[in-house]
Design a protein around this motif. Sequence first.
Motif, PDB file in Angstrom:
ATOM      1  N   ASP A  93       0.831  -1.213   0.000  1.00 40.45           N
ATOM      2  CA  ASP A  93       0.000   0.000   0.000  1.00 40.45           C
ATOM      3  C   ASP A  93       0.860   1.256   0.000  1.00 40.45           C
ATOM      4  N   LEU A  94       1.935   1.233   0.758  1.00 40.51           N
ATOM      5  CA  LEU A  94       2.842   2.375   0.790  1.00 40.51           C
ATOM      6  C   LEU A  94       3.467   2.616  -0.584  1.00 40.51           C
ATOM      7  N   ALA A  95       3.879   1.534  -1.241  1.00 43.94           N
ATOM      8  CA  ALA A  95       4.505   1.653  -2.556  1.00 43.94           C
ATOM      9  C   ALA A  95       3.526   2.178  -3.601  1.00 43.94           C
ATOM     10  N   GLY A 154      10.492 -10.715  -6.589  1.00 42.11           N
ATOM     11  CA  GLY A 154       9.254 -10.708  -7.367  1.00 42.11           C
ATOM     12  C   GLY A 154       8.591  -9.345  -7.386  1.00 42.11           C
ATOM     13  N   GLN A 155       8.604  -8.657  -6.246  1.00 39.96           N
ATOM     14  CA  GLN A 155       8.000  -7.331  -6.190  1.00 39.96           C
ATOM     15  C   GLN A 155       8.772  -6.346  -7.046  1.00 39.96           C
ATOM     16  N   LEU A 156      10.095  -6.437  -7.052  1.00 40.19           N
ATOM     17  CA  LEU A 156      10.893  -5.546  -7.883  1.00 40.19           C
ATOM     18  C   LEU A 156      10.571  -5.755  -9.364  1.00 40.19           C
ATOM     19  N   ALA A 157      10.410  -7.007  -9.768  1.00 39.26           N
ATOM     20  CA  ALA A 157      10.040  -7.290 -11.148  1.00 39.26           C
ATOM     21  C   ALA A 157       8.650  -6.761 -11.459  1.00 39.26           C
ATOM     22  N   ASP A 158       7.776  -6.805 -10.454  1.00 38.74           N
ATOM     23  CA  ASP A 158       6.397  -6.374 -10.640  1.00 38.74           C
ATOM     24  C   ASP A 158       6.302  -4.879 -10.901  1.00 38.74           C
ATOM     25  N   VAL A 159       7.200  -4.101 -10.303  1.00 37.90           N
ATOM     26  CA  VAL A 159       7.155  -2.650 -10.467  1.00 37.90           C
ATOM     27  C   VAL A 159       8.215  -2.171 -11.458  1.00 37.90           C
TER      28      VAL A 159
END
Length: 335
Positions: A93-95, A154-159
Amino acid sequence: MVVIDVTRAYEDLLSREEEITAAVRTSVGLLGDDYPALADAVARLLHSDGSRASVFRLLPFPVLGALGGDPDRALPIVVASRIWWTGAEVFDDLADGQYNAAATGVPTAQASIASAACLALVPLTVLDQQVQPPHLRSSWVRECVDSSLHAAEGQLADVSADSGFPSWATVMRTYAGKSGAPYARDAAMSAQLSGAGGELLRGWRAFGRLFGVLRQLANDRAAESADADEDLINGTRTLLLAHAAESAAGTAELDTLTSLRVRARHDPAARVAFGERLNTPDISATYNQRIRSVHRHMCVLLEKLAPPSEDRDLIRWMLDESAKASRLSGTEDTA
């Protein structure tokens, strides 16, 4: 197809909520003696986390039961997992700029620190409070660290700032990291409590990873309407987007999808049009076929990992419900 009634097992699982909540409160409360500000912030974030009661995140209980162990012993894993997931939800949510400080009672700067602690340090502290053999304790540390690293990757790839269309295989790896890794961790740690090792342990880790992918796919379908779909607003690299792009490769449709994807970030009408293009009958039918393929593979894997039991039936129900929620509507389902 034989329909198996899992009502009793499902209700037994739900009845654990009060026990889990109390255990979470106790574990976080123990932090208060040395870290009162952190304990208070974490407790507030946990209380406001609407996803905390997800029955699918209680997977450790039936996994341990399906392997012949006492499901009660999985409670610390569920407690640590709940804290981790709260950290992940808040961090996400913060991101995305969606964090609501007024609703949680935790200012944004403090929430950033507390959510990071929930993702790394607090779950390890919870597990360290348990009386377990040394080899199990060290193994759990590795599982927790590895899962958080995979989730971060995975989150880095997602953004990623890459504006191109990703492949199905690329997004599958992203999903397996950001959503699959925590379920893989929980499944593996629960299997270890039963004494599982070697191939069986690797199997449960793989099962958990794919289970997390299915849960992410179900979450992808959660938006009430295309104009409010956060994935379309944020340009998220979803499996549906990858599938549509691969299906349109070499045609004018790919140019249309590219244009709509860019405009969808700022234009509600474009989001609706983009959503309609992603849900055409041809795309829906072939996308659902891929979901069914993942589901079938997991059902076969589950039968190899655990003998018939009420707990295995409950896990199978979780698979069926997740796959059902993952599929696009509007097409005939012949699975």
